[in-house]
Design an enzyme around this catalytic site. Structure first.
Site, PDB file in Angstrom:
ATOM      1  N   GLU A 157       0.411  -1.401   0.025  1.00  0.00           N
ATOM      2  CA  GLU A 157      -0.189   0.380  -0.042  1.00  0.00           C
ATOM      3  C   GLU A 157       1.098   1.447   0.150  1.00  0.00           C
ATOM      4  O   GLU A 157       0.830   2.024   0.573  1.00  0.00           O
ATOM      5  CB  GLU A 157      -1.115   0.264   0.852  1.00  0.00           C
ATOM      6  N   ASN A 198       1.717  -4.496  -3.038  1.00  0.00           N
ATOM      7  CA  ASN A 198       1.084  -4.739  -3.047  1.00  0.00           C
ATOM      8  C   ASN A 198       0.104  -3.394  -2.545  1.00  0.00           C
ATOM      9  O   ASN A 198       0.365  -2.820  -2.265  1.00  0.00           O
ATOM     10  CB  ASN A 198       0.883  -6.447  -2.500  1.00  0.00           C
ATOM     11  N   HIS A 234     -10.729  -6.008  -1.940  1.00  0.00           N
ATOM     12  CA  HIS A 234     -11.710  -6.222  -0.904  1.00  0.00           C
ATOM     13  C   HIS A 234     -12.538  -5.328  -1.851  1.00  0.00           C
ATOM     14  O   HIS A 234     -12.951  -4.280  -1.927  1.00  0.00           O
ATOM     15  CB  HIS A 234     -10.606  -5.196   0.276  1.00  0.00           C
ATOM     16  N   GLU A 262      -6.424 -10.445  -2.259  1.00  0.00           N
ATOM     17  CA  GLU A 262      -6.732 -10.480  -0.757  1.00  0.00           C
ATOM     18  C   GLU A 262      -8.950 -10.378  -1.233  1.00  0.00           C
ATOM     19  O   GLU A 262      -8.900  -9.577  -0.478  1.00  0.00           O
ATOM     20  CB  GLU A 262      -6.561  -9.510  -0.150  1.00  0.00           C
ATOM     21  N   ASP A 264     -12.365 -10.559  -1.912  1.00  0.00           N
ATOM     22  CA  ASP A 264     -13.660 -10.420  -0.622  1.00  0.00           C
ATOM     23  C   ASP A 264     -14.788  -9.258  -1.618  1.00  0.00           C
ATOM     24  O   ASP A 264     -13.527  -8.840  -1.525  1.00  0.00           O
ATOM     25  CB  ASP A 264     -13.392 -10.207   1.264  1.00  0.00           C
TER      26      ASP A 264
END
Length: 447
Positions: A157, A198, A234, A262, A264
Site C-alpha cells: 500500500e 501490493n 477488497h 486479498e 473478498d
C-alpha cells in the site's frame, strides 16, 4: 462435503459439522478448488489464522487451497513486538502446515504503514538508521524462510487514492527510493522468491493503479528486482471494476506477474438470496479475468469462511464476504469460483434452510455441541431438527431448544421465543452431552 487428500483425524471429526438442508445436502465441487486451479496453471489461495488450522477450518484450508497467506503472523508488529525479541510461532506454524499439505506460502508483508511495533513507529531515526532497520528486518525475515516461500509482498500500500505516494515512516525518512531498496534487499535474502508490490483499489484502471503501473515500469527500466503486482480486491457486491481484465493485462505486458491477493466481496447484512447470487457473479467475474490472462498467477481469498473475516469488525453492518458461510457451508460464490476454474458442481437450490451441527468443546467424558439453523431465500416460523447418534452419546442438558432423546434418536424443537428464522437469518441452540470412546458428528435433518 468435499474430496479429502488425507484421512480425517478425530479432532477434525469432532470439530466438523454435519449439514443437511431441506433440499439436497450442500456439497463442495466435485474436484477441490486447488486441483481445478492447478490444472489451469493458477494458484487458488487463502489467508489463514494459524491458531485455527485444526478441525474443519484446517481441513478445508488444506484440501481446497494450494497457497496460504498468513493474515497477520508475518507483519513486523507480530514478529518483533519489542526490539530484538522475536515471535515466529504462528508464522512457523503456517509454513509447516503448508509444507505438510503441499502448498505454497505467500509472505505478507515486509513494509507497511500499519501493524508496526511501537518501538519502530515511536522512534526517532536518522535516514541511515532507518535504512539499516529496513535492511536488517528484510534480511532476517526473508532469510528465515529462504527457499520455503513462493512470494513476498515486499511493499504494501505505497499509494494514496489520487496516485501520490502515501506518507509513511519509510517515505518520509527515505523518499521514493525506499521501494527499490526494499526489493533489492529481499532479492538478496532469497533470490528464488517472487517479489511483489501490493495495494488496494488498484483493480481497475484509475489514478492509483496508473501510479502503480508507472512505478513498476520505472523499476523494471532501472533493473530493480520486481516480479509482480498484487491487486488486493477488497470489493463490494455489484462493484467489480469493468476494467479489471484490461488492468491485469497492462501489468502483464510490462513483464510482471499479477496476483489477486486479498479477494473478498462484502455486502450489507443480512445476506439474502439476491445478494448471494450477485456476489457469486462478482466472484466469477474476478476469476474469469484472471483465468483469461496468462500472467495472472492466481487468486487468494482473504479468509475463506465468514467466521474468519475481517469485514464485520472493520465495516459495521457489512459482511458475508467470503466463499463459505460461518458454518463452513459453501455459498454460491464457492460454486462460481469452481465453475470459473472449469469445475462441475451441484449447488443447493436457491431458497433453502439448513441445520449445521458442531462440537464446540470436549473433555474426557463429555462435550458441548451447537446446532445453527440458517435460511437463505426462505424463512421458518418454527423448526425441529433430528439426528441419530452412532457412538452412544447422550444429551444431558439443552438450552434455547427442547430436546428429547430416545435410544440413539435425538429430536430438538424451537423454544417459544426463537422459532422464527427470517430469510438471511439464523438461530442457534446448544447442549451438553456425554460420550465414551468416540464422538463422530451425526447428519442432522431439519424437519
Amino acid at each position: 462435503m468435499r474430496s479429502l487428500r488425507t484421512g480425517l483425524s478425530l479432532v477434525s471429526l469432532l470439530s466438523g459439522l454435519a449439514l443437511l438442508a431441506l433440499a439436497p445436502t450442500a456439497s463442495a465441487a466435485d474436484v477441490p478448488l486447488r486441483d481445478l486451479a492447478a490444472a489451469k496453471g493458477k494458484v487458488m489461495g487463502t489467508a489463514v489464522t494459524g491458531s485455527k488450522l485444526t478441525g474443519t477450518y484446517g481441513d478445508l484450508a488444506g484440501t481446497q487451497f494450494n497457497s496460504l497467506t498468513p493474515g497477520n503472523a508475518m507483519k513486523w508488529g507480530s514478529v518483533e513486538p519489542t526490539r530484538g525479541n522475536y515471535n515466529w510461532a504462528e508464522a512457523d506454524q503456517i509454513v509447516n502446515f503448508a509444507e505438510a499439505h503441499g502448498q505454497q506460502v505467500r509472505g505478507h508483508t515486509l513494509l507497511w504503514h500499519n501493524q508496526n511495533p511501537g518501538w519502530l513507529t515511536n522512534g526517532t531515526w536518522t535516514g541511515a538508521q532507518l535504512s539499516q532497520l529496513m535492511n536488517d528486518h528484510i534480511a532476517l525475515e526473508v532469510g528465515r524462510y529462504k527457499g520455503r516461500l513462493k512470494a513476498w509482498d515486499v511493499v504494501n500500500e505505497p499509494f494514496n487514492e489520487d496516485g501520490t505516494y502515501r506518507q509513511t515512516l519509510w517515505y518520509d525518512g527515505l523518499g521514493t527510493g525506499y521501494i527499490a531498496q526494499a526489493l533489492t534487499a529481499a532479492r538478496a535474502a532469497d533470490p528464488a522468491a517472487r517479489l511483489y508490490i501490493n495495494d488496494y483499489n488498484v483493480e481497475g484502471v484509475n489514478a492509483k493503479s496508473t501510479a502503480l503501473y508507472n512505478l513498476v515500469k520505472s523499476l523494471k527500466e532501472q533493473g530493480v528486482p520486481i516480479d509482480g503486482v498484487g491487486l488486493q480486491a477488497h470489493l463490494i457486491v455489484g462493484q467489480v471494476p469493468s476494467t479489471l481484465q484490461q488492468n491485469i493485462q497492462r501489468f502483464a505486458d510490462l513483464g510482471v506477474d499479477v496476483t489477486i491477493t486479498e479477494l473478498d466481496i462484502r455486502m450489507t447484512l443480512p445476506s439474502d438470496s439476491t445478494k448471494l447470487t450477485q456476489q457469486a457473479a462478482d466472484y466469477r467475474a474476478v476469476m474469469n479475468a484472471c483465468v483469461a490472462v496468462a500472467r495472472c498467477a492466481g487468486v487468494t481469498v482473504w479468509g475463506f469462511t465468514d467466521s474468519d473475516s475481517w469485514i464485520p469488525s472493520t465495516f459495521p453492518g457489512e459482511g458475508a464476504a467470503t466463499p463459505y458461510d460461518e458454518n463452513y457451508a459453501p455459498k454460491p460464490a464457492y460454486y462460481a469460483i469452481a465453475e470459473a476454474l472449469g469445475g462441475t458442481t451441484t449447488p443447493p437450490p436457491t431458497g433453502a434452510c439448513s441445520a449445521a451441527y458442531s462440537v464446540t468443546s470436549q473433555w474426557d467424558t463429555g462435550f458441548t455441541g451447537q446446532v445453527r439453523i440458517s435460511c437463505s431465500g426462505a424463512a421458518l416460523s418454527s423448526w425441529k431438527v433430528a439426528w441419530t447418534y452412532g457412538a452412544g452419546q447422550r444429551i444431558t442438558q439443552a438450552w434455547n431448544a427442547t430436546c428429547i432423546q430416545s435410544g440413539t434418536a435425538v429430536s430438538c424443537s424451537n423454544a417459544a421465543y426463537n422459532g422464527t428464522v427470517p430469510d438471511g437469518g439464523s438461530v442457534t441452540f446448544g447442549f451438553n452431552a456425554s460420550w465414551s470412546g468416540s464422538n463422530p458428528p451425526p447428519a442432522v435433518t431439519l424437519e
